[in-house]
Design a protein around this motif. Structure first.
Motif, PDB file in Angstrom:
ATOM      1  N   GLU A   6      13.811   1.806   2.603  1.00  0.00           N
ATOM      2  CA  GLU A   6      13.609   0.867   3.709  1.00  0.00           C
ATOM      3  C   GLU A   6      12.247   0.193   3.619  1.00  0.00           C
ATOM      4  OE1 GLU A   6      14.154   3.104   7.257  1.00  0.00           O
ATOM      5  OE2 GLU A   6      16.353   3.173   7.103  1.00  0.00           O
ATOM      6  N   ILE A   7      11.229   0.967   3.258  1.00  0.00           N
ATOM      7  CA  ILE A   7       9.883   0.409   3.136  1.00  0.00           C
ATOM      8  C   ILE A   7       9.807  -0.544   1.947  1.00  0.00           C
ATOM      9  CG2 ILE A   7       7.467   0.981   2.709  1.00  0.00           C
ATOM     10  CD1 ILE A   7       7.977   3.621   4.171  1.00  0.00           C
ATOM     11  N   LEU A   8      10.435  -0.169   0.845  1.00  0.00           N
ATOM     12  CA  LEU A   8      10.446  -1.042  -0.324  1.00  0.00           C
ATOM     13  C   LEU A   8      11.111  -2.377  -0.011  1.00  0.00           C
ATOM     14  CD1 LEU A   8      11.347   1.523  -3.153  1.00  0.00           C
ATOM     15  CD2 LEU A   8       9.171   0.319  -2.869  1.00  0.00           C
ATOM     16  N   ASP A   9      12.161  -2.338   0.793  1.00  0.00           N
ATOM     17  CA  ASP A   9      12.870  -3.567   1.155  1.00  0.00           C
ATOM     18  C   ASP A   9      12.001  -4.494   1.995  1.00  0.00           C
ATOM     19  OD1 ASP A   9      15.117  -2.800  -0.212  1.00  0.00           O
ATOM     20  OD2 ASP A   9      16.113  -1.913   1.544  1.00  0.00           O
ATOM     21  N   GLN A  10      11.003  -3.933   2.687  1.00  0.00           N
ATOM     22  CA  GLN A  10      10.138  -4.749   3.537  1.00  0.00           C
ATOM     23  C   GLN A  10       9.111  -5.549   2.736  1.00  0.00           C
ATOM     24  OE1 GLN A  10       8.501  -2.793   7.165  1.00  0.00           O
ATOM     25  NE2 GLN A  10       9.651  -0.997   6.485  1.00  0.00           N
ATOM     26  N   TYR A 140      -0.144   1.482  -3.093  1.00  0.00           N
ATOM     27  CA  TYR A 140       0.121   0.054  -3.298  1.00  0.00           C
ATOM     28  C   TYR A 140       0.083  -0.707  -1.985  1.00  0.00           C
ATOM     29  CZ  TYR A 140       2.813  -4.184  -4.274  1.00  0.00           C
ATOM     30  OH  TYR A 140       3.229  -5.486  -4.370  1.00  0.00           O
ATOM     31  N   LEU A 141       0.727  -0.182  -0.978  1.00  0.00           N
ATOM     32  CA  LEU A 141       0.766  -0.851   0.317  1.00  0.00           C
ATOM     33  C   LEU A 141      -0.616  -0.967   0.930  1.00  0.00           C
ATOM     34  CD1 LEU A 141       3.990   0.763   1.875  1.00  0.00           C
ATOM     35  CD2 LEU A 141       3.734  -1.537   0.927  1.00  0.00           C
ATOM     36  N   ASN A 142      -1.424   0.068   0.836  1.00  0.00           N
ATOM     37  CA  ASN A 142      -2.767   0.040   1.411  1.00  0.00           C
ATOM     38  C   ASN A 142      -3.632  -1.047   0.780  1.00  0.00           C
ATOM     39  OD1 ASN A 142      -2.297   2.157   3.205  1.00  0.00           O
ATOM     40  ND2 ASN A 142      -2.914   3.719   1.705  1.00  0.00           N
ATOM     41  N   ALA A 143      -3.351  -1.346  -0.493  1.00  0.00           N
ATOM     42  CA  ALA A 143      -4.145  -2.353  -1.193  1.00  0.00           C
ATOM     43  C   ALA A 143      -3.637  -3.768  -0.968  1.00  0.00           C
ATOM     44  CB  ALA A 143      -4.164  -2.037  -2.688  1.00  0.00           C
ATOM     45  N   TYR A 144      -2.320  -3.949  -0.928  1.00  0.00           N
ATOM     46  CA  TYR A 144      -1.761  -5.305  -0.891  1.00  0.00           C
ATOM     47  C   TYR A 144      -1.039  -5.655   0.407  1.00  0.00           C
ATOM     48  CZ  TYR A 144      -2.814  -5.843  -5.846  1.00  0.00           C
ATOM     49  OH  TYR A 144      -3.462  -5.964  -7.049  1.00  0.00           O
ATOM     50  N   PHE A 145      -0.466  -4.699   1.064  1.00  0.00           N
ATOM     51  CA  PHE A 145       0.274  -4.959   2.302  1.00  0.00           C
ATOM     52  C   PHE A 145      -0.084  -3.910   3.352  1.00  0.00           C
ATOM     53  CE2 PHE A 145       2.846  -6.507  -1.256  1.00  0.00           C
ATOM     54  CZ  PHE A 145       3.038  -7.838  -0.898  1.00  0.00           C
ATOM     55  N   PRO A 146      -1.321  -3.911   3.832  1.00  0.00           N
ATOM     56  CA  PRO A 146      -1.788  -2.856   4.744  1.00  0.00           C
ATOM     57  C   PRO A 146      -1.079  -2.852   6.102  1.00  0.00           C
ATOM     58  CG  PRO A 146      -3.401  -4.632   4.561  1.00  0.00           C
ATOM     59  CD  PRO A 146      -2.381  -4.885   3.511  1.00  0.00           C
ATOM     60  N   LYS A 147      -0.415  -3.942   6.461  1.00  0.00           N
ATOM     61  CA  LYS A 147       0.248  -4.016   7.765  1.00  0.00           C
ATOM     62  C   LYS A 147       1.658  -3.419   7.743  1.00  0.00           C
ATOM     63  CE  LYS A 147      -2.309  -8.101   9.312  1.00  0.00           C
ATOM     64  NZ  LYS A 147      -2.213  -9.495   9.815  1.00  0.00           N
ATOM     65  N   LEU A 148       2.181  -3.169   6.540  1.00  0.00           N
ATOM     66  CA  LEU A 148       3.526  -2.611   6.462  1.00  0.00           C
ATOM     67  C   LEU A 148       3.505  -1.108   6.694  1.00  0.00           C
ATOM     68  CD1 LEU A 148       5.125  -4.493   3.402  1.00  0.00           C
ATOM     69  CD2 LEU A 148       5.337  -5.009   5.840  1.00  0.00           C
ATOM     70  N   LYS A 149       4.624  -0.600   7.115  1.00  0.00           N
ATOM     71  CA  LYS A 149       4.770   0.832   7.366  1.00  0.00           C
ATOM     72  C   LYS A 149       4.690   1.596   6.042  1.00  0.00           C
ATOM     73  CE  LYS A 149       8.301   4.169   8.817  1.00  0.00           C
ATOM     74  NZ  LYS A 149       9.709   4.330   9.271  1.00  0.00           N
TER      75      LYS A 149
END
Length: 392
Positions: A6-10, A140-149
């Protein structure tokens, strides 16, 4: 697993001018490196290091491209896998400059020493590489998409590898600083040793090419330092990657512009079918060697010996001399000998020598060869030349 999917899909997929430049750099980097490896003279170690730089740069750019565009979500297990390679960029540029300008082979054990920082860093991050995709996704998310879950992970995860990972950017800057200084040192001593000024005709000779490459390396360092001051994570890496890719594109353009394919007379060239057209030794380099070491004064001077000294083939050296001067090797060398003999024939320090002895002193093995060559280049005999000089 459902939570992870689900997170990957976001994660959104984005394509813009930065992603296009990165993709172009990846393509050119890999293509150019393979061309260099396939077409460069097998003993030309310098360009092997340049090919290594291009392969590593293209691999790192591919990693950044996947991260920036969001395509990393399809290969999340490889996130940050190219980090150790960044520590090889500096050594590869330095070794290219060293082997090209010093014209010395470097032993594998010595060049391997420059890989130690990258190997040690890779070992220090083994713990991260063996982590689950959830850990890598969160990084990865913390570096590029910090607003995503972020994904849920166990509480007992050991993050001790971050002690070194968090300081990685400063390791990069330290590596770049060391190898920029070493490269400029090589450039300085090369120019000082040659004591030459570069003309417009030699804009793309080996000195200016390596100098511009090192200057680009310095600019990359400045950009990296600026990005690191303004970004606390990897989200600014695409700016660095874009500039490096511009450097790769420029290298490709220089190599294409230097290709004999674009010469007006390439179809009718005497040596068009030569298998040595991929070698790169200019007439200036040949003259530089001959004049600096007074190679022409050796009675044993030969085309074979010269080609061995220049680490090239006799056919190729002959080709360069013939197409650049219109002379064969013997006439080319004899020009230098005759000019030196003209000086010695009128020099009081050599007045105790006979004309034949002076001919021998400049490399001629016999009196007849000296006289014939002198007449060919000066249009008179050595004796007539001496008489003329005494009369004036």
């Amino acid at each position: 697993m459902q939570d992870l999917n689900e997170i990957l899909d976001q994660i959104p997929i984005r394509h813009d001018v930065f992603s296009y430049i990165m993709f172009l750099g990846i393509t050119i980097g890999f293509l150019l490196s393979f061309v260099i490896l396939l077409r460069s003279y097998k003993k030309n170690i310098a360009f092997r290091f340049l090919a290594l730089f291009l392969i590593i740069q293209a691999t790192i750019t591919l990693d950044n491209f996947l991260c920036y565009t969001g395509l990393m979500k399809y290969t999340i297990g490889f996130n940050d896998s190219s980090e150790p390679l960044v520590l090889i960029l500096g050594p590869s540029i330095y070794l290219f400059v060293y082997t090209l300008l010093k014209r010395k082979r470097i032993a594998l054990k010595h060049s391997g020493l420059h890989l130690i920082p990258a190997i040690l860093y890779g070992i220090s991050q083994l713990q991260y590489y063996l982590q689950s995709d959830s850990i890598k996704l969160n990084a990865y998310l913390n570096a590029y998409f910090p607003k995503l879950k972020t994904a849920s992970v166990p509480n007992n995860i050991d993050y001790s590898y971050l002690l070194i990972k968090d300081e990685f950017r400063w390791l990069i800057l330290a590596s770049f600083t060391i190898y920029i200084l070493l490269s400029f040192r090589i450039l300085y001593f090369y120019l000082r040793r040659q004591n030459t000024s570069l003309s417009r005709k030699t804009i793309h000779n080996k000195y200016s090419f390596t100098r511009n490459l090192v200057i680009s390396f310095l600019i990359v360092f400045i950009i990296i330092f600026s990005i690191y001051l303004n970004y606390e994570d990897d989200s600014g890496d695409h700016y660095i990657t874009v500039f490096v890719n511009f450097t790769v594109i420029i290298i490709a353009l220089i190599m294409v512009s230097e290709s004999r394919f674009f010469e007006n007379t390439w179809i009718a060239e005497k040596y068009e079918t030569s298998s040595f057209k991929d070698q790169k030794i200019s007439i200036e380099e040949i003259k530089e060697f001959i004049e600096k070491d007074k190679f022409y004064l050796q009675s044993s001077a030969s085309l074979k010996k010269l080609s061995e000294e220049l680490n090239s083939s006799s056919n190729y050296i002959s080709q360069v001399i013939n197409t650049s001067t219109g002379l064969n090797f013997n006439d080319f060398i004899n020009q230098y000998r005759i000019e030196t003999s003209k000086l010695r024939l009128t020099d009081p320090n050599y007045s105790h020598l006979t004309i034949e002895a002076i001919g021998n002193s400049v490399g001629f093995n016999s009196k007849s060869t000296f006289y014939n060559s002198f007449r060919k280049h000066v249009a008179m005999s050595p004796k007539a030349f001496v008489t003329l000089k005494k009369a004036t």
